[in-house]
Write a protein that holds these residues in place. Sequence first.
Motif, mmCIF file in Angstrom:
data_model
loop_
_atom_site.group_PDB
_atom_site.id
_atom_site.type_symbol
_atom_site.label_atom_id
_atom_site.label_comp_id
_atom_site.label_asym_id
_atom_site.label_seq_id
_atom_site.Cartn_x
_atom_site.Cartn_y
_atom_site.Cartn_z
ATOM 1 N N ALA A 8 42.593 -9.505 13.438
ATOM 2 C CA ALA A 8 41.925 -8.207 13.312
ATOM 3 C C ALA A 8 41.567 -7.675 14.693
ATOM 4 C CB ALA A 8 40.663 -8.353 12.475
ATOM 5 N N LYS A 9 41.770 -6.383 14.871
ATOM 6 C CA LYS A 9 41.420 -5.759 16.137
ATOM 7 C C LYS A 9 39.906 -5.744 16.277
ATOM 8 C CE LYS A 9 42.760 -1.808 18.954
ATOM 9 N NZ LYS A 9 43.458 -0.508 18.999
ATOM 10 N N LEU A 10 39.396 -5.964 17.485
ATOM 11 C CA LEU A 10 37.956 -6.072 17.707
ATOM 12 C C LEU A 10 37.227 -4.810 17.268
ATOM 13 C CD1 LEU A 10 35.562 -7.665 18.737
ATOM 14 C CD2 LEU A 10 36.068 -6.854 21.049
ATOM 15 N N SER A 11 37.788 -3.652 17.560
ATOM 16 C CA SER A 11 37.120 -2.400 17.182
ATOM 17 C C SER A 11 37.003 -2.268 15.664
ATOM 18 C CB SER A 11 37.865 -1.191 17.757
ATOM 19 O OG SER A 11 39.176 -1.124 17.240
ATOM 20 N N ASP A 12 37.995 -2.806 14.924
ATOM 21 C CA ASP A 12 37.941 -2.751 13.452
ATOM 22 C C ASP A 12 36.836 -3.659 12.910
ATOM 23 O OD1 ASP A 12 40.037 -0.943 13.229
ATOM 24 O OD2 ASP A 12 41.554 -2.522 13.195
ATOM 25 N N VAL A 13 36.639 -4.790 13.586
ATOM 26 C CA VAL A 13 35.553 -5.703 13.197
ATOM 27 C C VAL A 13 34.199 -5.017 13.413
ATOM 28 C CG1 VAL A 13 34.428 -7.907 13.678
ATOM 29 C CG2 VAL A 13 36.923 -7.753 13.717
ATOM 30 N N ILE A 14 34.074 -4.299 14.531
ATOM 31 C CA ILE A 14 32.829 -3.573 14.822
ATOM 32 C C ILE A 14 32.618 -2.469 13.793
ATOM 33 C CG2 ILE A 14 31.582 -2.198 16.525
ATOM 34 C CD1 ILE A 14 33.347 -3.554 18.687
ATOM 35 N N GLU A 44 27.859 -8.228 21.152
ATOM 36 C CA GLU A 44 28.511 -9.085 22.153
ATOM 37 C C GLU A 44 29.971 -8.686 22.344
ATOM 38 O OE1 GLU A 44 27.861 -13.110 20.894
ATOM 39 O OE2 GLU A 44 25.758 -13.106 21.497
ATOM 40 N N VAL A 45 30.166 -7.384 22.570
ATOM 41 C CA VAL A 45 31.504 -6.841 22.795
ATOM 42 C C VAL A 45 31.461 -5.933 24.026
ATOM 43 C CG1 VAL A 45 32.131 -6.919 20.361
ATOM 44 C CG2 VAL A 45 31.064 -4.851 21.285
ATOM 45 N N SER A 46 32.638 -5.530 24.477
ATOM 46 C CA SER A 46 32.711 -4.615 25.614
ATOM 47 C C SER A 46 32.428 -3.190 25.157
ATOM 48 C CB SER A 46 34.096 -4.675 26.255
ATOM 49 O OG SER A 46 35.069 -4.161 25.362
ATOM 50 N N ARG A 47 31.964 -2.365 26.063
ATOM 51 C CA ARG A 47 31.666 -0.976 25.721
ATOM 52 C C ARG A 47 32.922 -0.198 25.315
ATOM 53 N NH1 ARG A 47 27.301 1.480 29.886
ATOM 54 N NH2 ARG A 47 27.481 3.206 28.419
ATOM 55 N N PRO A 48 34.098 -0.427 25.947
ATOM 56 C CA PRO A 48 35.304 0.276 25.477
ATOM 57 C C PRO A 48 35.640 -0.033 24.014
ATOM 58 C CG PRO A 48 35.651 -0.556 27.689
ATOM 59 C CD PRO A 48 34.343 -1.130 27.225
ATOM 60 N N SER A 49 35.468 -1.296 23.601
ATOM 61 C CA SER A 49 35.750 -1.660 22.201
ATOM 62 C C SER A 49 34.756 -0.985 21.258
ATOM 63 C CB SER A 49 35.678 -3.185 22.017
ATOM 64 O OG SER A 49 36.707 -3.821 22.716
ATOM 65 N N LYS A 56 36.412 5.710 15.590
ATOM 66 C CA LYS A 56 37.000 5.508 14.257
ATOM 67 C C LYS A 56 36.022 5.906 13.157
ATOM 68 C CE LYS A 56 40.247 1.845 15.574
ATOM 69 N NZ LYS A 56 40.651 0.432 15.425
ATOM 70 N N LEU A 57 34.735 5.592 13.362
ATOM 71 C CA LEU A 57 33.716 6.002 12.381
ATOM 72 C C LEU A 57 33.609 7.512 12.322
ATOM 73 C CD1 LEU A 57 30.790 3.474 13.012
ATOM 74 C CD2 LEU A 57 32.274 3.582 11.006
ATOM 75 N N GLU A 58 33.720 8.149 13.488
ATOM 76 C CA GLU A 58 33.664 9.615 13.539
ATOM 77 C C GLU A 58 34.852 10.218 12.806
ATOM 78 O OE1 GLU A 58 32.785 13.078 16.885
ATOM 79 O OE2 GLU A 58 33.736 11.197 17.494
ATOM 80 N N ALA A 59 36.031 9.618 12.976
ATOM 81 C CA ALA A 59 37.233 10.103 12.292
ATOM 82 C C ALA A 59 37.099 9.970 10.774
ATOM 83 C CB ALA A 59 38.453 9.332 12.783
ATOM 84 N N LYS A 60 36.358 8.952 10.342
ATOM 85 C CA LYS A 60 36.113 8.759 8.906
ATOM 86 C C LYS A 60 35.022 9.683 8.367
ATOM 87 C CE LYS A 60 37.391 3.852 8.494
ATOM 88 N NZ LYS A 60 36.925 2.531 8.010
ATOM 89 N N GLY A 61 34.331 10.375 9.254
ATOM 90 C CA GLY A 61 33.260 11.274 8.826
ATOM 91 C C GLY A 61 31.945 10.584 8.558
#
Length: 249
Positions: A8-14, A44-49, A56-61
């Motif tokens: 799973a991509k890290l951003s998707d986990v977030i 405990e992730v990087s700011r870019p992630s 992605k949350l914004e795109a989902k509304g």
Amino acid sequence: MSLKIKAAKLSDVIVEQLENMILEGSLLPGERLPPERELAKQFEVSRPSLREAIQKLEAKGLVTRRQGGGTFVKNQLEEGLSDPLFNLISKHPESQFDLLEFRHALEGIAAFYAAMRGTENDFNKVKQSFENIAEASDDLIQKAKAINAFHYTVAEASHNVVLLHLVRGMQPLLEQNVLQNLEVLLQKSEVSEQLAEHRRVLMDAVINSNPEEARLASNAHLAFIEDALLQAGKERSRIERSLRRTKPI
């Protein structure tokens, strides 16, 4: 033949974690998200992630960004209830009885599950919100806010995320309904006392973990309000007819 499982991509986990926080009410509709630096440290992730997850949350509304003001959880239900139709519902006399009928289902099931699933912390909140009603000033708006807050804490104790978000989104409409009812019902002291007693019975059933008694107490409370409003309407009609008869022709 072996199938390679894609990590799973890290951003998707977030995204999944933030969605759970929104669903569970850790992040409330309209609430501002903590700064990126704090969230990145929390997860405990990087700011870019983290930034990619928020996009992605914004795109989902689910969230919205304000220029220079941060990122906020979007309140879709509240936006829907600001529609002119809902403003009309809140002001139309007959719709108040329709809303009471709706509250039978909404608050009855909330009370049932609150008694079944509520924690000690939930029960303390329910009890405190009940006591806040008595401490509210004689101002009807403040009294309506306190009563509505009591029913909201019961809904929170149900631990049903769908029910909670529905109640949360309807807060303006529900509070207006409570206020309009009070404007009629509190003209009689005995009615006011009975309403307070009904709420006490409801609270006791919830904090004593009696689901069926809690549901019945909620429905009895709303049935009493409906009957009292109907009686008040009949009395007002009789007075109006009497006044018309005494007017000179």
